[in-house]
Design a protein around this motif. Structure first.
Motif, PDB file in Angstrom:
ATOM      1  N   PRO A   9      13.058   9.947  -1.931  1.00  0.00           N
ATOM      2  CA  PRO A   9      14.431  10.144  -1.461  1.00  0.00           C
ATOM      3  C   PRO A   9      15.214  10.930  -2.496  1.00  0.00           C
ATOM      4  O   PRO A   9      14.881  10.877  -3.688  1.00  0.00           O
ATOM      5  N   PRO A  10      16.258  11.657  -2.107  1.00  0.00           N
ATOM      6  CA  PRO A  10      16.985  12.530  -3.032  1.00  0.00           C
ATOM      7  C   PRO A  10      17.469  11.811  -4.283  1.00  0.00           C
ATOM      8  O   PRO A  10      17.486  12.385  -5.360  1.00  0.00           O
ATOM      9  N   ALA A  11      17.809  10.520  -4.186  1.00  0.00           N
ATOM     10  CA  ALA A  11      18.352   9.796  -5.346  1.00  0.00           C
ATOM     11  C   ALA A  11      17.324   9.663  -6.457  1.00  0.00           C
ATOM     12  O   ALA A  11      17.668   9.581  -7.626  1.00  0.00           O
ATOM     13  N   ILE A  12      16.027   9.617  -6.123  1.00  0.00           N
ATOM     14  CA  ILE A  12      14.977   9.408  -7.137  1.00  0.00           C
ATOM     15  C   ILE A  12      14.440  10.741  -7.632  1.00  0.00           C
ATOM     16  O   ILE A  12      14.165  10.917  -8.799  1.00  0.00           O
ATOM     17  N   SER A  13      14.307  11.722  -6.712  1.00  0.00           N
ATOM     18  CA  SER A  13      13.651  12.974  -7.115  1.00  0.00           C
ATOM     19  C   SER A  13      14.590  13.855  -7.942  1.00  0.00           C
ATOM     20  O   SER A  13      15.755  13.633  -8.007  1.00  0.00           O
TER      21      SER A  13
ATOM     22  N   LEU B  38       6.531   5.197  -1.072  1.00  0.00           N
ATOM     23  CA  LEU B  38       5.948   5.668  -2.344  1.00  0.00           C
ATOM     24  C   LEU B  38       4.434   5.529  -2.289  1.00  0.00           C
ATOM     25  O   LEU B  38       3.896   4.756  -1.487  1.00  0.00           O
ATOM     26  N   LEU B  39       3.753   6.242  -3.175  1.00  0.00           N
ATOM     27  CA  LEU B  39       2.307   6.050  -3.306  1.00  0.00           C
ATOM     28  C   LEU B  39       2.053   4.775  -4.095  1.00  0.00           C
ATOM     29  O   LEU B  39       2.899   4.335  -4.875  1.00  0.00           O
ATOM     30  N   GLU B  40       0.869   4.206  -3.898  1.00  0.00           N
ATOM     31  CA  GLU B  40       0.568   2.936  -4.581  1.00  0.00           C
ATOM     32  C   GLU B  40       0.341   3.166  -6.066  1.00  0.00           C
ATOM     33  O   GLU B  40      -0.101   4.240  -6.483  1.00  0.00           O
TER      34      GLU B  40
ATOM     35  N   GLU C  66       0.793  -1.224   0.000  1.00  0.00           N
ATOM     36  CA  GLU C  66       0.000   0.000   0.000  1.00  0.00           C
ATOM     37  C   GLU C  66       0.828   1.277   0.000  1.00  0.00           C
ATOM     38  O   GLU C  66       2.015   1.267   0.331  1.00  0.00           O
ATOM     39  N   SER C  67       0.136   2.378  -0.337  1.00  0.00           N
ATOM     40  CA  SER C  67       0.769   3.697  -0.284  1.00  0.00           C
ATOM     41  C   SER C  67       1.418   3.905   1.084  1.00  0.00           C
ATOM     42  O   SER C  67       0.873   3.498   2.108  1.00  0.00           O
ATOM     43  N   HIS C  68       2.551   4.537   1.077  1.00  0.00           N
ATOM     44  CA  HIS C  68       3.295   4.957   2.267  1.00  0.00           C
ATOM     45  C   HIS C  68       4.044   3.822   2.959  1.00  0.00           C
ATOM     46  O   HIS C  68       4.836   4.071   3.845  1.00  0.00           O
TER      47      HIS C  68
ATOM     48  N   GLN D 117       4.468   3.797  -9.492  1.00  0.00           N
ATOM     49  CA  GLN D 117       4.596   4.340  -8.127  1.00  0.00           C
ATOM     50  C   GLN D 117       5.494   5.572  -8.129  1.00  0.00           C
ATOM     51  O   GLN D 117       5.173   6.588  -7.517  1.00  0.00           O
ATOM     52  N   ILE D 118       6.631   5.444  -8.831  1.00  0.00           N
ATOM     53  CA  ILE D 118       7.576   6.565  -8.854  1.00  0.00           C
ATOM     54  C   ILE D 118       6.950   7.757  -9.579  1.00  0.00           C
ATOM     55  O   ILE D 118       6.986   8.881  -9.087  1.00  0.00           O
ATOM     56  N   GLU D 119       6.335   7.485 -10.746  1.00  0.00           N
ATOM     57  CA  GLU D 119       5.738   8.603 -11.511  1.00  0.00           C
ATOM     58  C   GLU D 119       4.653   9.310 -10.714  1.00  0.00           C
ATOM     59  O   GLU D 119       4.580  10.534 -10.666  1.00  0.00           O
ATOM     60  N   ARG D 120       3.797   8.507 -10.072  1.00  0.00           N
ATOM     61  CA  ARG D 120       2.694   9.098  -9.308  1.00  0.00           C
ATOM     62  C   ARG D 120       3.226   9.900  -8.123  1.00  0.00           C
ATOM     63  O   ARG D 120       2.748  10.992  -7.826  1.00  0.00           O
ATOM     64  N   THR D 121       4.230   9.354  -7.454  1.00  0.00           N
ATOM     65  CA  THR D 121       4.779  10.050  -6.280  1.00  0.00           C
ATOM     66  C   THR D 121       5.469  11.341  -6.713  1.00  0.00           C
ATOM     67  O   THR D 121       5.316  12.379  -6.055  1.00  0.00           O
ATOM     68  N   GLU D 122       6.197  11.272  -7.843  1.00  0.00           N
ATOM     69  CA  GLU D 122       6.858  12.487  -8.357  1.00  0.00           C
ATOM     70  C   GLU D 122       5.835  13.575  -8.657  1.00  0.00           C
ATOM     71  O   GLU D 122       6.031  14.744  -8.376  1.00  0.00           O
ATOM     72  N   ARG D 123       4.684  13.127  -9.220  1.00  0.00           N
ATOM     73  CA  ARG D 123       3.669  14.092  -9.650  1.00  0.00           C
ATOM     74  C   ARG D 123       2.898  14.652  -8.451  1.00  0.00           C
ATOM     75  O   ARG D 123       2.678  15.848  -8.346  1.00  0.00           O
ATOM     76  N   VAL D 124       2.491  13.765  -7.525  1.00  0.00           N
ATOM     77  CA  VAL D 124       1.560  14.178  -6.469  1.00  0.00           C
ATOM     78  C   VAL D 124       2.277  14.561  -5.170  1.00  0.00           C
ATOM     79  O   VAL D 124       1.903  15.523  -4.504  1.00  0.00           O
ATOM     80  N   ARG D 125       3.298  13.781  -4.800  1.00  0.00           N
ATOM     81  CA  ARG D 125       3.969  14.010  -3.515  1.00  0.00           C
ATOM     82  C   ARG D 125       5.485  13.908  -3.664  1.00  0.00           C
ATOM     83  O   ARG D 125       6.126  13.025  -3.088  1.00  0.00           O
TER      84      ARG D 125
END
Ligand code: SAM
Length: 236
Positions: free
Chosen positions: A232-236, A182-184, A176-178, A219-227
């Motif tokens: 973590p710094p390596a992904i953002s 990451l978000l789901e 699940e999210s969090h 998950q990564i795309e959604r988290t980048e877009r929404v939250r």
């Protein structure tokens, strides 16, 4: 887990008879006590509030009914303990409630929630119980509710579903999210096409590796877009 709640609106918690938490209570996984603060008043009007020292708008919850109500749950022993129940006061001035906090609290044996109303509870109640044991002020978010009941309901739902046995399939909790920061990923069920919108073909491919890669990417795309703040710094 034992959960006690002190409130001036005990009926608020009738919904804990329903759904997964209702079943968890029937099955003995969660034992619930809901206590009416007004039962611990000694005046004709069952008053729980009074005007604030120093002036200002609104009323403040009196310490005496809180002391009686919490002593009835915790015992009147003034000895401090570090492994007794945690007393949680929902408050917009508290630590932010998170999935991590829900997981930590789901490991406890006994939680006691004190629902504030009006302008809140006399500070000495928090200070007194903090001298005797573990106390936390916990905020649901950066906004103000009318009372602690909704915040406590949200916390109990988030904590309760992490108690082993409450949710049938424990794997559904892991993804699940969090849970992994990451978000789901988005979820789909039948039919494969609905109102001109198709389920992403990879999910119907049967290729579990490709599905797993697609989901992680989502998950990564959604988290980048929404939250983006969660990354973590390596992904953002
Ligand atoms: N005067 C308080 C302040 O400014 O911090 C707000 C009091 S609020 C109207 C009444 C009660 O609602 C609080 O004592 C608390 O129990 C609950 N409450 C309100 N907002 C909350 C939040 N964001 N998180 C948790 N509890 C909240």
């Amino acid at each position: 887990m034992r959960i006690d709640i002190v409130t001036i609106f005990p009926e608020f918690f009738d919904v804990l008879d329903l759904s997964l938490l209702g079943k968890a209570r029937q099955g003995g996984l969660i034992e619930l006590g809901v206590h009416n603060l007004r039962d611990h008043t000694h005046d004709r009007h069952h008053s729980v509030d009074d005007t604030p020292y120093g002036g200002g708008a609104g009323m403040v919850m009196k310490p005496e009914p809180w002391g009686d109500a919490l002593d009835a749950i915790l015992g009147a022993d003034p000895e401090s303990t570090d492994d007794g129940p945690i007393v949680i006061f929902p408050s917009p001035a508290g630590d932010q409630f998170t999935q991590r906090m829900a997981r930590e609290l789901s490991l406890e044996q006994h939680l006691v929630f004190g629902c504030g109303r009006y302008e809140g509870i006399d500070q000495r109640v928090v200070d007194h119980y903090a001298q005797r044991g573990r106390v936390r002020l916990v905020s649901l978010g950066d906004y103000v509710l009318n009372g602690g009941e909704v915040a406590v309901m949200a916390m109990i739902e988030a904590i309760g579903r992490l108690i082993p046995g409450v949710v049938g399939n424990p794997e559904s909790l892991v993804e699940e999210s969090h849970e992994d920061g990451l978000l789901e990923y988005p979820s789909y069920t039948k039919p494969a096409s609905w109102r001109g919108l198709d389920v992403p073909p990879v999910l119907r491919s049967g290729n579990h590796g490709a599905i797993s890669t697609w989901r992680h990417q989502q998950q990564i795309e959604r988290t980048e877009r929404v939250r983006p703040d969660l990354l973590p710094p390596a992904i953002s």
